[in-house]
Design a protein around this motif. Structure first.
Motif, PDB file in Angstrom:
ATOM      1  N   UNK A 216      44.740  46.247  37.717  1.00  0.00           N
ATOM      2  CA  UNK A 216      45.364  45.862  39.031  1.00  0.00           C
ATOM      3  C   UNK A 216      46.113  47.102  39.306  1.00  0.00           C
ATOM      4  N   UNK A 217      46.896  47.710  38.304  1.00  0.00           N
ATOM      5  CA  UNK A 217      47.755  48.826  38.499  1.00  0.00           C
ATOM      6  C   UNK A 217      47.658  49.715  37.462  1.00  0.00           C
ATOM      7  N   UNK A 218      47.898  50.985  37.668  1.00  0.00           N
ATOM      8  CA  UNK A 218      47.955  51.907  36.582  1.00  0.00           C
ATOM      9  C   UNK A 218      49.117  53.159  37.031  1.00  0.00           C
ATOM     10  N   UNK A 219      50.112  53.292  36.377  1.00  0.00           N
ATOM     11  CA  UNK A 219      51.009  54.419  36.894  1.00  0.00           C
ATOM     12  C   UNK A 219      51.464  55.443  35.530  1.00  0.00           C
TER      13      UNK A 219
ATOM     14  N   UNK B 191      48.130  47.794  33.991  1.00  0.00           N
ATOM     15  CA  UNK B 191      48.110  46.142  34.160  1.00  0.00           C
ATOM     16  C   UNK B 191      46.683  45.771  34.507  1.00  0.00           C
ATOM     17  N   UNK B 192      45.993  44.803  33.511  1.00  0.00           N
ATOM     18  CA  UNK B 192      44.531  44.536  33.691  1.00  0.00           C
ATOM     19  C   UNK B 192      44.658  42.896  34.149  1.00  0.00           C
ATOM     20  N   UNK B 193      43.614  42.581  34.567  1.00  0.00           N
ATOM     21  CA  UNK B 193      43.327  41.335  34.808  1.00  0.00           C
ATOM     22  C   UNK B 193      41.717  40.740  34.798  1.00  0.00           C
ATOM     23  N   UNK B 194      41.792  39.685  33.886  1.00  0.00           N
ATOM     24  CA  UNK B 194      40.339  39.015  33.549  1.00  0.00           C
ATOM     25  C   UNK B 194      40.376  37.807  33.638  1.00  0.00           C
TER      26      UNK B 194
ATOM     27  N   UNK C 138      40.279  30.909  35.952  1.00  0.00           N
ATOM     28  CA  UNK C 138      41.448  31.019  35.339  1.00  0.00           C
ATOM     29  C   UNK C 138      41.460  32.656  34.902  1.00  0.00           C
ATOM     30  N   UNK C 139      42.738  33.262  35.394  1.00  0.00           N
ATOM     31  CA  UNK C 139      42.914  34.451  35.334  1.00  0.00           C
ATOM     32  C   UNK C 139      44.217  34.925  34.126  1.00  0.00           C
ATOM     33  N   UNK C 140      43.878  36.051  33.367  1.00  0.00           N
ATOM     34  CA  UNK C 140      44.882  36.493  32.396  1.00  0.00           C
ATOM     35  C   UNK C 140      45.281  38.024  32.716  1.00  0.00           C
ATOM     36  N   UNK C 141      46.425  37.908  33.051  1.00  0.00           N
ATOM     37  CA  UNK C 141      47.197  39.288  33.194  1.00  0.00           C
ATOM     38  C   UNK C 141      47.812  40.182  32.164  1.00  0.00           C
ATOM     39  N   UNK C 142      47.424  41.203  31.599  1.00  0.00           N
ATOM     40  CA  UNK C 142      48.254  41.859  30.445  1.00  0.00           C
ATOM     41  C   UNK C 142      48.670  43.089  30.993  1.00  0.00           C
ATOM     42  N   UNK C 143      49.933  43.549  30.449  1.00  0.00           N
ATOM     43  CA  UNK C 143      50.490  44.851  30.799  1.00  0.00           C
ATOM     44  C   UNK C 143      50.736  45.395  29.323  1.00  0.00           C
TER      45      UNK C 143
END
Length: 253
Positions: free
Chosen positions: A115-118, A136-139, A169-174
């Motif tokens: 979702x985002x990389x910085x 930040x990833x989303x599965x 169902x979505x799982x977001x990890x940072x």
């Protein structure tokens, strides 16, 4: 009939039964909008005890294998339907995009994307002392199919037994990776190492032929300064406060 022929026929029958499982896969494209339409949504957000409501309109133009979406007259998304996947390009978010697996079964991974990389340069005054990468990833997986869903006074239903609702169902990890130059380690407050966030769980609801009807993100805040979310603890007494963010379609049926 010979034993060998019986064995061959049994194997053919077994293979035939196995191939039917692929035919039973669900085409996620059937849960996108099928016709041009304007869809009104309510956005609801609660944080620090304050609730904010707003509304917006999505205008959808459906062409062969292509759906374009304007949000309040501003280009927002381009959805391209390909033979084996669906690509969603987010025009309002630095042209980021994600890909959905098109033919799926319950429990399958539908999408897995960044979702985002910085990258951030760490400094003391003007002196560079290291760098920090944030990823930040989303599965998302296909959770279930339902006939009814309700949030506040919004009610969604499979009104004719032909328009059920797909729940993802979505799982977001940072993940934050901090790297400090060795010669500055004893002089800065930054700490070397990788920090992985707790589970941030959200849900996406798609109704057959209609597309997205709701996004639901309930958060369990377990720590402040910095804020730490662990949605596996939702409903328990470890949550410091109630936080959520919803997008809710105003149903026209």
């Amino acid at each position: 009939m010979s034993k060998n022929l019986i064995l061959i026929l049994s194997m053919v029958a077994f293979v035939g039964c196995g191939s039917s499982s692929s035919e039973s896969k669900i085409d996620i494209a059937e849960y996108l909008s099928r016709t041009n339409m304007n869809k009104d949504f309510t956005h609801v957000k609660k944080i620090d005890g304050h609730t904010i409501n707003s509304t917006y309109e999505n205008k959808l133009v459906v062409e062969q294998n292509l759906i374009t979406i304007e949000k309040d007259s501003t280009p927002n998304q381009i959805i391209t339907i390909k033979p084996d996947e669906i690509e969603i390009k987010y025009l309002s978010d630095s042209n980021s995009s994600k890909t959905l697996k098109r033919n799926i079964n319950k429990g399958d991974i539908v999408s897995n994307y960044t979702k985002e990389y910085k990258k951030e340069i760490l400094k003391i005054g003007t002196q560079e002392v290291g760098e920090r990468d944030t990823n930040i990833t989303e599965v998302c997986i296909l959770d279930s199919f339902i006939d009814n869903y309700e949030k506040f006074f919004f009610q969604y239903t499979n009104y004719d037994d032909k328009h059920n609702i797909m729940k993802l169902k979505c799982l977001t990890k940072t993940i934050i990776d901090t790297k400090v130059d060795e010669k500055y380690i004893d002089r800065v407050s930054y700490a070397n190492g990788v920090v992985e966030s707790k589970d941030d769980i959200s849900y996406l609801f798609l109704q057959k032929d209609l597309g997205m009807i709701a996004t639901i993100n309930d958060d369990c805040l377990i720590s402040k300064s910095p804020d730490i979310i662990d949605d596996t603890l939702l409903g328990g007494d470890k949550c410091l406060e109630e936080r959520y963010e919803y997008d809710l379609y105003q149903p026209q049926y």
